[in-house]
Design a protein around this motif. Structure first.
Motif, PDB file in Angstrom:
ATOM      1  N   UNK A   1       0.902  -1.276  -0.045  1.00 29.36           N
ATOM      2  CA  UNK A   1      -0.211   0.038   0.122  1.00 29.36           C
ATOM      3  C   UNK A   1       0.809   1.277  -0.114  1.00 29.36           C
ATOM      4  N   UNK A   2       1.853   1.359   0.740  1.00 30.18           N
ATOM      5  CA  UNK A   2       2.892   2.370   0.558  1.00 30.18           C
ATOM      6  C   UNK A   2       3.482   2.583  -0.590  1.00 30.18           C
ATOM      7  N   UNK A   3       4.051   1.413  -1.093  1.00 29.21           N
ATOM      8  CA  UNK A   3       4.962   1.521  -2.227  1.00 29.21           C
ATOM      9  C   UNK A   3       4.234   2.037  -3.336  1.00 29.21           C
ATOM     10  N   UNK A   4       3.025   1.367  -3.456  1.00 29.36           N
ATOM     11  CA  UNK A   4       2.162   1.635  -4.849  1.00 29.36           C
ATOM     12  C   UNK A   4       0.839   2.644  -4.573  1.00 29.36           C
ATOM     13  N   UNK A   5       0.828   3.021  -3.369  1.00 31.86           N
ATOM     14  CA  UNK A   5      -0.043   4.314  -3.125  1.00 31.86           C
ATOM     15  C   UNK A   5      -1.474   4.134  -3.169  1.00 31.86           C
ATOM     16  N   UNK A   6      -2.069   2.808  -2.721  1.00 33.04           N
ATOM     17  CA  UNK A   6      -3.575   2.544  -2.582  1.00 33.04           C
ATOM     18  C   UNK A   6      -3.932   2.420  -1.274  1.00 33.04           C
ATOM     19  N   UNK A   7      -5.088   2.467  -1.024  1.00 34.65           N
ATOM     20  CA  UNK A   7      -5.937   2.386   0.309  1.00 34.65           C
ATOM     21  C   UNK A   7      -6.260   0.822   0.524  1.00 34.65           C
ATOM     22  N   UNK A   8      -6.331   0.459   1.848  1.00 32.79           N
ATOM     23  CA  UNK A   8      -6.803  -0.794   2.031  1.00 32.79           C
ATOM     24  C   UNK A   8      -8.262  -0.512   3.127  1.00 32.79           C
ATOM     25  N   UNK A   9      -9.341  -1.359   2.403  1.00 35.41           N
ATOM     26  CA  UNK A   9     -10.298  -1.140   3.155  1.00 35.41           C
ATOM     27  C   UNK A   9     -10.543  -2.425   3.974  1.00 35.41           C
ATOM     28  N   UNK A  10     -10.296  -2.310   5.215  1.00 34.50           N
ATOM     29  CA  UNK A  10     -10.305  -3.430   6.162  1.00 34.50           C
ATOM     30  C   UNK A  10     -11.943  -3.582   6.614  1.00 34.50           C
ATOM     31  N   UNK A  11     -12.436  -4.742   6.091  1.00 29.02           N
ATOM     32  CA  UNK A  11     -13.809  -5.039   6.523  1.00 29.02           C
ATOM     33  C   UNK A  11     -13.641  -6.005   7.924  1.00 29.02           C
ATOM     34  N   UNK A  12     -14.138  -5.582   9.103  1.00 29.24           N
ATOM     35  CA  UNK A  12     -13.747  -6.344  10.221  1.00 29.24           C
ATOM     36  C   UNK A  12     -15.131  -6.741  10.974  1.00 29.24           C
ATOM     37  N   UNK A  13     -15.977  -7.071  10.242  1.00 26.36           N
ATOM     38  CA  UNK A  13     -17.341  -7.310  10.677  1.00 26.36           C
ATOM     39  C   UNK A  13     -17.727  -8.104  11.871  1.00 26.36           C
TER      40      UNK A  13
ATOM     41  N   UNK B   1      -2.627   6.087   7.546  1.00 24.16           N
ATOM     42  CA  UNK B   1      -3.651   6.701   7.086  1.00 24.16           C
ATOM     43  C   UNK B   1      -4.412   5.962   5.843  1.00 24.16           C
ATOM     44  N   UNK B   2      -3.414   4.924   5.556  1.00 22.39           N
ATOM     45  CA  UNK B   2      -4.023   4.055   4.278  1.00 22.39           C
ATOM     46  C   UNK B   2      -4.844   2.981   4.497  1.00 22.39           C
ATOM     47  N   UNK B   3      -5.119   2.606   5.960  1.00 20.43           N
ATOM     48  CA  UNK B   3      -6.109   1.538   6.404  1.00 20.43           C
ATOM     49  C   UNK B   3      -7.297   2.339   6.704  1.00 20.43           C
ATOM     50  N   UNK B   4      -8.448   1.837   5.940  1.00 20.80           N
ATOM     51  CA  UNK B   4      -9.897   2.430   6.379  1.00 20.80           C
ATOM     52  C   UNK B   4     -10.722   1.347   6.851  1.00 20.80           C
ATOM     53  N   UNK B   5     -11.113   1.517   8.208  1.00 21.93           N
ATOM     54  CA  UNK B   5     -11.765   0.469   9.034  1.00 21.93           C
ATOM     55  C   UNK B   5     -12.934   0.511   8.971  1.00 21.93           C
ATOM     56  N   UNK B   6     -13.640  -0.558   8.845  1.00 28.26           N
ATOM     57  CA  UNK B   6     -15.094  -0.756   8.896  1.00 28.26           C
ATOM     58  C   UNK B   6     -15.701  -1.892   9.877  1.00 28.26           C
ATOM     59  N   UNK B   7     -16.541  -1.615  10.900  1.00 25.75           N
ATOM     60  CA  UNK B   7     -17.004  -2.392  11.791  1.00 25.75           C
ATOM     61  C   UNK B   7     -18.598  -2.421  11.943  1.00 25.75           C
ATOM     62  N   UNK B   8     -19.054  -3.258  12.498  1.00 22.77           N
ATOM     63  CA  UNK B   8     -20.335  -3.536  12.613  1.00 22.77           C
ATOM     64  C   UNK B   8     -20.961  -3.843  14.056  1.00 22.77           C
ATOM     65  N   UNK B   9     -21.785  -3.174  14.618  1.00 21.73           N
ATOM     66  CA  UNK B   9     -22.531  -3.291  15.810  1.00 21.73           C
ATOM     67  C   UNK B   9     -23.454  -4.084  15.637  1.00 21.73           C
ATOM     68  N   UNK B  10     -24.223  -4.236  14.374  1.00 17.24           N
ATOM     69  CA  UNK B  10     -25.150  -5.334  14.044  1.00 17.24           C
ATOM     70  C   UNK B  10     -24.823  -6.572  14.632  1.00 17.24           C
ATOM     71  N   UNK B  11     -23.591  -6.998  14.184  1.00 12.34           N
ATOM     72  CA  UNK B  11     -23.062  -8.477  14.574  1.00 12.34           C
ATOM     73  C   UNK B  11     -22.855  -8.509  16.053  1.00 12.34           C
ATOM     74  N   UNK B  12     -22.658  -7.553  16.730  1.00  3.74           N
ATOM     75  CA  UNK B  12     -22.465  -7.478  18.202  1.00  3.74           C
ATOM     76  C   UNK B  12     -23.956  -7.674  18.858  1.00  3.74           C
ATOM     77  N   UNK B  13     -24.801  -6.976  18.463  1.00  6.28           N
ATOM     78  CA  UNK B  13     -26.254  -6.901  19.106  1.00  6.28           C
ATOM     79  C   UNK B  13     -27.184  -8.027  18.224  1.00  6.28           C
ATOM     80  N   UNK B  14     -27.787  -7.586  17.265  1.00  5.54           N
ATOM     81  CA  UNK B  14     -28.651  -8.418  16.313  1.00  5.54           C
ATOM     82  C   UNK B  14     -28.673  -7.688  14.958  1.00  5.54           C
ATOM     83  N   UNK B  15     -28.999  -8.286  13.920  1.00  9.05           N
ATOM     84  CA  UNK B  15     -28.882  -7.908  12.687  1.00  9.05           C
ATOM     85  C   UNK B  15     -29.962  -6.811  12.208  1.00  9.05           C
ATOM     86  N   UNK B  16     -30.987  -6.785  13.449  1.00  6.67           N
ATOM     87  CA  UNK B  16     -32.096  -6.099  13.237  1.00  6.67           C
ATOM     88  C   UNK B  16     -31.738  -4.412  13.631  1.00  6.67           C
ATOM     89  N   UNK B  17     -30.506  -4.379  14.444  1.00  7.20           N
ATOM     90  CA  UNK B  17     -30.117  -3.398  14.718  1.00  7.20           C
ATOM     91  C   UNK B  17     -29.026  -2.579  13.707  1.00  7.20           C
TER      92      UNK B  17
END
Length: 485
Positions: free
Chosen positions: A289-301, A322-338
Motif C-alpha cells: 500500500x505504501x509502495x504503490x499508493x493505494x488504500x486498504x478497506x479493512x472490513x472487520x465485521x 492513514x492508508x487503512x480505512x476500517x469498517x466495523x459492525x455493531x449489528x453483528x454484536x447485538x442483532x442484525x435488526x439493529x
C-alpha cells in the motif's frame, strides 16, 4: 347513461371507506377517458339507487371529488366533470390502470446491482450465513435506555440536532472501545456512524472511486461489496484467496501492471471461507500500500467473536499512515435488526462521507445511538459479548461434532477460529444446489447467501441456531445426501 353499477366496484373487505372507493373509481374513469370532461354525472339519489347504497355515501363521494377539483356542482343542474381537467393523451394499450406496471416506461440507470431474495423459503428453522442470535440480544436493557432517554425532554429536543460531523455519545464510546479491544487509536473526528457496515462500504466507494479506478477484492469473496464498488464506477479485479487469506503476491503482480487505487479485504474471517489473513501477509499488504499508493478497506465485521486464541489485531492498529480505512459492525454484536456500523479513517475522508450521507439521509438515529452508547457505558454490551462468545463457541463445536458424525464422508471443512459460520465443500458427487432444494422441501428455510454453487459449498451460520436446531439442520442435510442413493 353509462352502466355505473358495473363500472364502479366496491370492496366490502377494504379498509378504505366506501365513499372514498367510489371517488377513486370515478377518478379512474375520468382519467381513462371513459367519462369525458364536461359529462353530467348521475344525481346522488340515482347513483345511490344504482349502487344500492345510502344517498349520503354518494354525496360524500361527490363532495370529495369537488374538493379535489375533478367535478363541479351547478346550482339546480347537478354534478359535472370539470371541463378544465386536461386528461393525458395516453394510448389505451399503454394504460395500466390505477396500479403500477411491472416495468417502468423509461429505462433504468445502467449498472444496477442484481441480488437474489434473502430468504428463499419459510420453515421452522432458518439457516443464515452467519448472523447473531437475536434471541440473546439485550433488548430489554436497550428498551430501558430508550425509556430513560424519552423520559427527559432535553434528550428528545437534542434528537433533532444530531449531526454526522460532530462528536456524539456513541462516537465517544467507540473511541475508547476500539482502543481498548483492538488497539485502534483515533479521535472522534476519525469515526463515522453508519446504518450498518454495508452502508459504510457504499459510502466509501462513493467518496473514493472515480470511474475506471481499479480496486482489488478476494475471490471467492463478499459479492455485495464487489457489486457496491462496481456500482460506484470501479473496475474490480479478483485476487485468489487461499488458506492464509488473500494472495498478496498476486496483488503485487497486479500493481506492476495497473494503477491500483484500493484493496478491499476481510482479514479476520474472510467471507465466505472464514480463513484468517496471516500476519506476514498483513505486513506485506501494508508495505505494498505504501509502495504503490493505494488504500486498504479493512472490513472487520465480526472481530468480537474469536474462540481458539487471541485474535490478530486489525491492520488499522498498525502504523499505516492513514492508508487503512476500517469498517466495523455493531449489528453483528447485538442483532442484525439493529442497523449500526462505523468507519474509521482520516479526517477529510470522514467529512466527505458525512457530506455524501447528507444527500440521502439527513442524520442517523440519534436516540438509538445514545441508547447503544449507554449499553457500552454501563457494561451491558461487554457482558453480552462475553456471553455470546461463550455460547457461539459451544454452538460451533456442536455443529462441527455433528458434521463429523453425519457428513464426514461427504464434506470437507476447517473448524473456524472465530466468527459465526462454518464453510464446507461437498464432494464432487453431490450438487450443493440440490442439497439446498431438499432442505427447503424438508421445511428448513435458507438464506440465499449460504449457497455457493460455483464452489459447490455452503456457508452455514451456527451462531443463530441452538443445539436442537443444529441437530435438525445437519440431519436434514444428511437426508438430502442420502437421497442420492
Amino acid at each position: 347513461m353509462l352502466p355505473y353499477q358495473t363500472l364502479i366496484s366496491i370492496d366490502p373487505s377494504s379498509k378504505r371507506a366506501v365513499y372514498e372507493q367510489i371517488a377513486m373509481c370515478l377518478v379512474n374513469l375520468i382519467n381513462s377517458g371513459t367519462i369525458p370532461a364536461g359529462t353530467k354525472l348521475p344525481s346522488s339519489r340515482m347513483l345511490a339507487d344504482l349502487l344500492q347504497l345510502h344517498r349520503k355515501t354518494i354525496v360524500s363521494a361527490y363532495e370529495e371529488l369537488i374538493i379535489q377539483g375533478w367535478i363541479i356542482s351547478k346550482n339546480k343542474s347537478g354534478y359535472y366533470v370539470n371541463s378544465d381537467i386536461l386528461i393525458a393523451d395516453i394510448p389505451n394499450k399503454t394504460v395500466s390502470g390505477p396500479r403500477y406496471p411491472g416495468k417502468s416506461p423509461v429505462s433504468l440507470k445502467n449498472r444496477i446491482p442484481q441480488f437474489a431474495d434473502n430468504v428463499e423459503s419459510f420453515g421452522d428453522i432458518f439457516i443464515d450465513d452467519g448472523l447473531p442470535d437475536s434471541r440473546m440480544a439485550p433488548y430489554k436493557a436497550l428498551l430501558r435506555e430508550f425509556k430513560s432517554l424519552t423520559d427527559r425532554d432535553y434528550q428528545l429536543r437534542g434528537a433533532n440536532y444530531g449531526s454526522a460531523y460532530k462528536s456524539s455519545r456513541l462516537k465517544d464510546t467507540l473511541v475508547s472501545h476500539l482502543a481498548g479491544t483492538r488497539g485502534i487509536n483515533h479521535s472522534v473526528s476519525n469515526i463515522f456512524i453508519t446504518n450498518g457496515a454495508q452502508m459504510g462500504i457504499y459510502l466509501l466507494g462513493k467518496a473514493l472511486i472515480n470511474a475506471g479506478d481499479v480496486y482489488l477484492v478476494g475471490s471467492p469473496g463478499y459479492r455485495i461489496a464487489t457489486l457496491s464498488l462496481e456500482a460506484n464506477g470501479a473496475r474490480v479485479i479478483e485476487i485468489p484467496v487461499d488458506d492464509y487469506g488473500i494472495d498478496v503476491e498476486k496483488i503485487a503482480e497486479v500493481c506492476e501492471q495497473v494503477h491500483v487505487r484500493g484493496v478491499y479485504v476481510i482479514p479476520h474471517h474472510h467471507y465466505p471461507t472464514t480463513v484468517t489473513l496471516s500476519p506476514e501477509r498483513r505486513i506485506r499488504l501494508l508495505s505494498l500500500a505504501h509502495t504503490y499508493n493505494f488504500v486498504i478497506i479493512e472490513d472487520d465485521y465480526d472481530y468480537d467473536f474469536h474462540y481458539s486464541s487471541a485474535p490478530y489485531l486489525p491492520m488499522a492498529s498498525y502504523n499505516h499512515g492513514g492508508r487503512v480505512i476500517y469498517i466495523g459492525s455493531l449489528s453483528k454484536c447485538f442483532s442484525s435488526s439493529l442497523r449500526l456500523g462505523f468507519i474509521v479513517g482520516p479526517d477529510d475522508l470522514i467529512n466527505a462521507i458525512a457530506a455524501i450521507r447528507k444527500t440521502i439521509d439527513i442524520r442517523g438515529d440519534v436516540l438509538m445511538e445514545h441508547a447503544v452508547a449507554a449499553l457500552f457505558e454501563n457494561g451491558e454490551m461487554q457482558r453480552h459479548l462475553r456471553k455470546s462468545a461463550k455460547t457461539y463457541k459451544e454452538r460451533r463445536d456442536y455443529m462441527c461434532m455433528q458434521l463429523d458424525t453425519y457428513l464426514r464422508h461427504y464434506v470437507s471443512y476447517q473448524v473456524p477460529s472465530g466468527g459465526m459460520a462454518v464453510w464446507m465443500n461437498f464432494n464432487s458427487n453431490y450438487d450443493v444446489g440440490r442439497i439446498v432444494s431438499s432442505l427447503k422441501k424438508q421445511g428448513i428455510a435458507c438464506s440465499s447467501n449460504i449457497l455457493f454453487s460455483d464452489l459447490n459449498g455452503l456457508r452455514l451460520g451456527f451462531a443463530s441456531l441452538n443445539f436442537e436446531e443444529i441437530d435438525r439442520s445437519i440431519n436434514a442435510i444428511n437426508t438430502a445426501v442420502q437421497q442420492y442413493g
